[in-house]
Structures are given as C-alpha cells and as structure tokens.
Design a protein around this motif. Structure first.
Motif, PDB file in Angstrom:
ATOM      1  N   GLY A  92      57.123  31.340  53.904  1.00  0.00           N
ATOM      2  CA  GLY A  92      58.344  31.718  54.599  1.00  0.00           C
ATOM      3  C   GLY A  92      58.293  33.074  55.245  1.00  0.00           C
ATOM      4  O   GLY A  92      59.203  33.456  55.975  1.00  0.00           O
ATOM      5  N   SER A  93      57.230  33.836  54.974  1.00  0.00           N
ATOM      6  CA  SER A  93      57.103  35.190  55.519  1.00  0.00           C
ATOM      7  C   SER A  93      55.634  35.524  55.688  1.00  0.00           C
ATOM      8  O   SER A  93      54.754  34.818  55.174  1.00  0.00           O
ATOM      9  CB  SER A  93      57.761  36.204  54.582  1.00  0.00           C
ATOM     10  N   ASP A  94      55.350  36.616  56.389  1.00  0.00           N
ATOM     11  CA  ASP A  94      53.955  37.026  56.570  1.00  0.00           C
ATOM     12  C   ASP A  94      53.321  37.419  55.240  1.00  0.00           C
ATOM     13  O   ASP A  94      52.130  37.163  55.004  1.00  0.00           O
ATOM     14  CB  ASP A  94      53.850  38.175  57.580  1.00  0.00           C
ATOM     15  N   LYS A  95      54.115  37.997  54.328  1.00  0.00           N
ATOM     16  CA  LYS A  95      53.560  38.357  53.018  1.00  0.00           C
ATOM     17  C   LYS A  95      53.178  37.096  52.236  1.00  0.00           C
ATOM     18  O   LYS A  95      52.167  37.103  51.515  1.00  0.00           O
ATOM     19  CB  LYS A  95      54.561  39.208  52.237  1.00  0.00           C
ATOM     20  N   GLU A  96      53.961  36.055  52.370  1.00  0.00           N
ATOM     21  CA  GLU A  96      53.620  34.793  51.704  1.00  0.00           C
ATOM     22  C   GLU A  96      52.386  34.157  52.324  1.00  0.00           C
ATOM     23  O   GLU A  96      51.595  33.509  51.626  1.00  0.00           O
ATOM     24  CB  GLU A  96      54.818  33.834  51.754  1.00  0.00           C
ATOM     25  N   VAL A  97      52.209  34.343  53.631  1.00  0.00           N
ATOM     26  CA  VAL A  97      50.970  33.872  54.273  1.00  0.00           C
ATOM     27  C   VAL A  97      49.773  34.616  53.696  1.00  0.00           C
ATOM     28  O   VAL A  97      48.737  34.013  53.380  1.00  0.00           O
ATOM     29  CB  VAL A  97      51.035  34.065  55.802  1.00  0.00           C
ATOM     30  N   THR A  98      49.907  35.925  53.552  1.00  0.00           N
ATOM     31  CA  THR A  98      48.811  36.727  52.990  1.00  0.00           C
ATOM     32  C   THR A  98      48.453  36.262  51.586  1.00  0.00           C
ATOM     33  O   THR A  98      47.271  36.063  51.259  1.00  0.00           O
ATOM     34  CB  THR A  98      49.204  38.219  52.959  1.00  0.00           C
ATOM     35  N   THR A  99      49.457  36.065  50.757  1.00  0.00           N
ATOM     36  CA  THR A  99      49.217  35.582  49.389  1.00  0.00           C
ATOM     37  C   THR A  99      48.546  34.216  49.405  1.00  0.00           C
ATOM     38  O   THR A  99      47.602  33.958  48.638  1.00  0.00           O
ATOM     39  CB  THR A  99      50.535  35.510  48.607  1.00  0.00           C
ATOM     40  N   LEU A 100      49.029  33.358  50.270  1.00  0.00           N
ATOM     41  CA  LEU A 100      48.470  32.015  50.404  1.00  0.00           C
ATOM     42  C   LEU A 100      46.989  32.080  50.776  1.00  0.00           C
ATOM     43  O   LEU A 100      46.138  31.428  50.150  1.00  0.00           O
ATOM     44  CB  LEU A 100      49.256  31.249  51.471  1.00  0.00           C
ATOM     45  N   LEU A 101      46.667  32.892  51.780  1.00  0.00           N
ATOM     46  CA  LEU A 101      45.280  32.956  52.248  1.00  0.00           C
ATOM     47  C   LEU A 101      44.372  33.666  51.240  1.00  0.00           C
ATOM     48  O   LEU A 101      43.180  33.345  51.146  1.00  0.00           O
ATOM     49  CB  LEU A 101      45.216  33.659  53.608  1.00  0.00           C
ATOM     50  N   ASN A 102      44.910  34.612  50.503  1.00  0.00           N
ATOM     51  CA  ASN A 102      44.093  35.282  49.485  1.00  0.00           C
ATOM     52  C   ASN A 102      43.697  34.334  48.355  1.00  0.00           C
ATOM     53  O   ASN A 102      42.747  34.608  47.612  1.00  0.00           O
ATOM     54  CB  ASN A 102      44.846  36.485  48.906  1.00  0.00           C
ATOM     55  N   ASN A 103      44.413  33.227  48.233  1.00  0.00           N
ATOM     56  CA  ASN A 103      44.126  32.233  47.201  1.00  0.00           C
ATOM     57  C   ASN A 103      43.695  30.892  47.795  1.00  0.00           C
ATOM     58  O   ASN A 103      43.707  29.868  47.101  1.00  0.00           O
ATOM     59  CB  ASN A 103      45.369  32.021  46.329  1.00  0.00           C
ATOM     60  N   ILE A 104      43.301  30.892  49.065  1.00  0.00           N
ATOM     61  CA  ILE A 104      43.103  29.639  49.782  1.00  0.00           C
ATOM     62  C   ILE A 104      41.946  28.814  49.233  1.00  0.00           C
ATOM     63  O   ILE A 104      41.989  27.578  49.247  1.00  0.00           O
ATOM     64  CB  ILE A 104      42.921  29.888  51.297  1.00  0.00           C
ATOM     65  N   GLU A 105      40.896  29.463  48.748  1.00  0.00           N
ATOM     66  CA  GLU A 105      39.752  28.702  48.232  1.00  0.00           C
ATOM     67  C   GLU A 105      40.164  27.873  47.013  1.00  0.00           C
ATOM     68  O   GLU A 105      39.809  26.690  46.899  1.00  0.00           O
ATOM     69  CB  GLU A 105      38.598  29.637  47.873  1.00  0.00           C
ATOM     70  N   ILE A 106      40.918  28.480  46.120  1.00  0.00           N
ATOM     71  CA  ILE A 106      41.392  27.767  44.927  1.00  0.00           C
ATOM     72  C   ILE A 106      42.346  26.652  45.329  1.00  0.00           C
ATOM     73  O   ILE A 106      42.237  25.511  44.856  1.00  0.00           O
ATOM     74  CB  ILE A 106      42.080  28.744  43.954  1.00  0.00           C
ATOM     75  N   LEU A 107      43.295  26.975  46.230  1.00  0.00           N
ATOM     76  CA  LEU A 107      44.282  25.981  46.669  1.00  0.00           C
ATOM     77  C   LEU A 107      43.618  24.816  47.393  1.00  0.00           C
ATOM     78  O   LEU A 107      43.969  23.649  47.174  1.00  0.00           O
ATOM     79  CB  LEU A 107      45.312  26.644  47.584  1.00  0.00           C
ATOM     80  N   ALA A 108      42.653  25.122  48.250  1.00  0.00           N
ATOM     81  CA  ALA A 108      41.979  24.065  49.000  1.00  0.00           C
ATOM     82  C   ALA A 108      41.194  23.144  48.078  1.00  0.00           C
ATOM     83  O   ALA A 108      41.198  21.915  48.256  1.00  0.00           O
ATOM     84  CB  ALA A 108      41.055  24.674  50.060  1.00  0.00           C
ATOM     85  N   THR A 109      40.524  23.726  47.104  1.00  0.00           N
ATOM     86  CA  THR A 109      39.767  22.915  46.147  1.00  0.00           C
ATOM     87  C   THR A 109      40.692  21.968  45.394  1.00  0.00           C
ATOM     88  O   THR A 109      40.372  20.797  45.164  1.00  0.00           O
ATOM     89  CB  THR A 109      39.027  23.819  45.148  1.00  0.00           C
ATOM     90  N   GLU A 110      41.865  22.463  45.073  1.00  0.00           N
ATOM     91  CA  GLU A 110      42.813  21.674  44.286  1.00  0.00           C
ATOM     92  C   GLU A 110      43.586  20.668  45.149  1.00  0.00           C
ATOM     93  O   GLU A 110      43.834  19.539  44.714  1.00  0.00           O
ATOM     94  CB  GLU A 110      43.803  22.606  43.589  1.00  0.00           C
ATOM     95  N   ASN A 111      43.950  21.046  46.370  1.00  0.00           N
ATOM     96  CA  ASN A 111      44.938  20.266  47.122  1.00  0.00           C
ATOM     97  C   ASN A 111      44.467  19.637  48.428  1.00  0.00           C
ATOM     98  O   ASN A 111      45.075  18.664  48.885  1.00  0.00           O
ATOM     99  CB  ASN A 111      46.143  21.166  47.461  1.00  0.00           C
ATOM    100  N   LYS A 112      43.450  20.183  49.065  1.00  0.00           N
ATOM    101  CA  LYS A 112      43.153  19.789  50.443  1.00  0.00           C
ATOM    102  C   LYS A 112      42.945  18.288  50.591  1.00  0.00           C
ATOM    103  O   LYS A 112      43.605  17.633  51.418  1.00  0.00           O
ATOM    104  CB  LYS A 112      41.936  20.549  50.971  1.00  0.00           C
ATOM    105  N   ASN A 113      42.060  17.719  49.828  1.00  0.00           N
ATOM    106  CA  ASN A 113      41.736  16.293  49.999  1.00  0.00           C
ATOM    107  C   ASN A 113      42.943  15.392  49.725  1.00  0.00           C
ATOM    108  O   ASN A 113      43.206  14.448  50.479  1.00  0.00           O
ATOM    109  CB  ASN A 113      40.561  15.898  49.104  1.00  0.00           C
ATOM    110  N   LYS A 114      43.687  15.692  48.680  1.00  0.00           N
ATOM    111  CA  LYS A 114      44.824  14.825  48.356  1.00  0.00           C
ATOM    112  C   LYS A 114      45.948  14.975  49.382  1.00  0.00           C
ATOM    113  O   LYS A 114      46.630  13.994  49.708  1.00  0.00           O
ATOM    114  CB  LYS A 114      45.327  15.072  46.936  1.00  0.00           C
ATOM    115  N   PHE A 115      46.143  16.192  49.914  1.00  0.00           N
ATOM    116  CA  PHE A 115      47.154  16.378  50.948  1.00  0.00           C
ATOM    117  C   PHE A 115      46.775  15.617  52.215  1.00  0.00           C
ATOM    118  O   PHE A 115      47.610  14.953  52.837  1.00  0.00           O
ATOM    119  CB  PHE A 115      47.321  17.864  51.282  1.00  0.00           C
TER     120      PHE A 115
END
Length: 376
Positions: A319-342
């Motif tokens: 919802g904000s640029d700070k949330e984008v930063t947090t999201l991208l700083n954790n993107i490898e973990i999130l992608a491993t967990e969620n990318k294929n199923k999403f």
C-alpha cells in the motif's frame, strides 16, 4: 438478437481495452447467429463494412482535428443518434460513459422503449487524478446521469458492483473482461531491451498518477533489489506524469522503455519477468492485469478492493513505497514460498472465469434474459 456496440473506436482492435472486448464479444456473438454491429470512427484503418461476421458502421468523428477528449463527445453523439434513429437494435451496449452522457441526456435514453440500453460503467472515472477538479466534478455528474438514464448497468469488477449498490442503490450485472493464454513466448525477444529471463521487475501501464508507479519505483530504489534486478517500465512516455517520473527516477536500474505494441513481444516481456507490479487503483478489472495473470506473472499488487476482487489471495500486496521496500527485501523467501502456487491459481482463474468463450456465453445469456424481460 440485434445488438450494437457503441462508444468504441472500432474493430479490429488497435486502440485499447474496450475495443479488445468489443472485438472478442461481437465476433463470438455473431458466430452464434446474432446480428451484431460495432460502431467505428471513419478514420479507423479497417475500412471494410464487416469483420468476421460483424457489421461495421463507420461514423464520422472529428477526433483527429479536435483532439480525442473533445472529439469523442461528437463521435459518440452521432453514433447514438444513428443507433436510436436509424436502426432497430434489441440491445445497445454502451462501452463506458464519459463521452456519451450528453447524448444520453439529449435523447432522454431512460425513456427509450424500442431498444434496451446497457452501460458498462468502467471504473471510478471521477477519481482519476489526471483530471483537474472541475473535470472531476463534471465526470462525477456524468456518473450520476449514466446511472439515471441507463436501463441496465454492467460492472466489470465486483468492487464496482458494490460501489453502485451502496452509492446509488442500483444493481449491476457483473460481467468481466477476458484474456487468452498463449504458449509462444520467446526469450530472444528480450535482447531488444538488453534483458535476461527472470532477471527484471516489470510494470506495464499508462503512466498516470492513479496507477501508482511512483510508489513501486521509490520502494524498489530503497530496497536490496536495486542493482540486482532492474525495474522496467512499459508505457507511453509522452504524458506529463511520465515525463516527471523520467526526470526524477530514470537511471540504469529504473528503465523507461516506452510502449510495446507488438502483442507477442509484450507477452514475452511479461512472461519472463521475475515479478510484475500492478498499481491500478481507480476501479474496474484492468485488461493488463488479466494479461499478466495469463502470462504466468508473479504479481505484486497495490492493495485495493478492485485488484483483490480479481487476484484474491494470489498476489503479494502493498500500500506504500515502504511496504514495497519490505516486500522486495524479502522477495526471495516470498517467491520460493508463493510464486508457483500464485501463478497456477491465476492461470486457473483465467481459464475458468476470464476466457473469452466463457464471457461470450455470459453476455449472450444476459442479453437474452433482458430480451425475455422486455417482451413480457
């Protein structure tokens, strides 16, 4: 049924989302034996009087010399005049309302009885920040007039459906846009922009404030992903918003590549992105979001009711640029967990809910139900 699509810029599509919709739905309905007409401005490059079984009615439009914003009012006025005065359509489908409402009022459409007038309400147009406050007031008046004069309303997103129910106590029929799933992606296409498969972030959008590109850019630049995977922005760069974004942010890590109008190239650029930002927030089901879903994109979405109505739980939200930063700083973990199923869930959604064949079925059923009701 005898059906007309007005307020579109002709088919085959060379303009935008409503035109793509009109092409697929009109051709599909014509193939089922209905008599379908699509109105087209006289300057459209396709000059024939029919297209894949659909009748094309060419109407003079002054848009080329008056400008699209003003000229479209005259084009829509002449199109509706022809549809009401010279034809006997069962259904007149109005694609959006912002340029045809003066004609609705002039012809007192709410009291028309020989045709059923159905309006696709598109998004919350008066919230578009590209308009100044006086234009936004005018567009809000147009919204109210569209609700007042249209016999029936269509919402392409359940968030829009709920908005009209809550604000005007008017029901609308949920009928979405569509998208096709392709399998002809080509990694060699990326060489044109010096990109490598799955090594870049992507935004495809009109560069206007309500599409929240600046939130994604600022969040990206403050993240650990800067310098690792570039952020690629696809869209026409001549708008005031685009020029401001380029002035402030263009660099090796944030690349503005302009519009990509070859659909195969654009699909491949989508398909091979590592993740795709979707920042639209003023309502409706955006065709580019459906195309991203159909192109196997891992989607990072602006958090609003319209995007959630389509993506449900199958995206990462911010919802904000700070949330984008947090999201991208954790993107490898999130992608491993969620990318294929999403990705798989979104592909299933396209096949089941947003295929053009499915949407032709829905529109045909809806139009026939309106005819049954009108003939009682």
């Amino acid at each position: 049924m005898k059906i007309a699509f007005v307020s579109v810029r002709g088919i085959p599509n060379n303009y935008g989302g409503f035109e793509q919709f009109a092409e697929y739905i009109s051709v599909g309905l014509a193939a089922r034996g209905h008599e379908v007409t699509v109105y087209s401005p006289h300057y459209h490059p396709y000059k024939e009087n029919s297209y894949k079984g659909v009748r094309i009615k060419h109407i003079y439009s002054p848009e080329l010399w008056m400008g699209g914003s003003i000229g479209s009012f005259f084009y829509d006025f002449l199109s509706l005049k022809d549809a009401l005065k010279n034809e006997n359509y069962d259904i007149i489908y109005e694609a959006g309302y912002t340029s045809i409402i003066p004609a609705f009022v002039w012809y007192n459409v709410k009291n028309v009885t020989k045709s059923v007038v159905v309006t696709n309400m598109d998004g919350l147009e008066y919230k578009r920040t590209k308009f100044n406050k006086w234009v936004r007031k005018f567009v809000f008046w147009e919204e109210r007039m569209a609700v007042k004069h249209s016999h029936y309303l269509i919402a392409d997103n359940m968030g829009i459906h709920d908005y009209y129910k809550e604000k005007y106590n008017r029901e609308s029929k949920f009928l979405a846009y569509g998208a096709n799933i392709y399998d002809d992606y080509d990694a060699k296409i990326l060489e044109e922009w010096g990109l490598k498969p799955y090594e870049y972030y992507l935004i495809v959008a009109r560069m206007e404030p309500e599409n929240n590109m600046e939130i994604a850019i600022k969040g990206y630049l403050d993240s650990k992903e800067r310098g690792k995977r570039p952020l690629i922005l696809v869209g026409k760069t001549t708008t005031k918003c685009a020029q401001e974004l380029i002035r402030k942010y263009a660099c090796e890590d944030v690349r503005f590549v302009g519009g990509i109008y070859d659909f195969k190239k654009l699909n491949s650029v989508r398909y091979f992105s590592f993740a795709y930002f979707h920042g639209h927030c003023v309502g409706g089901t955006n065709p580019s979001l459906l195309e991203a879903m159909a192109s196997n994109c891992y989607i990072l979405s602006h958090d609003n009711i319209f995007n959630k109505a389509v993506l449900k739980n199958n995206a990462e939200y911010y919802g904000s640029d700070k949330e984008v930063t947090t999201l991208l700083n954790n993107i490898e973990i999130l992608a491993t967990e969620n990318k294929n199923k999403f990705v798989e869930a979104n592909l299933s959604e396209i096949r089941e809910e947003y295929s053009w064949e499915h949407l032709v079925n829905q529109h045909e059923d809806y139009f026939m139900s309106l005819m049954e009701y009108a003939n009682k």
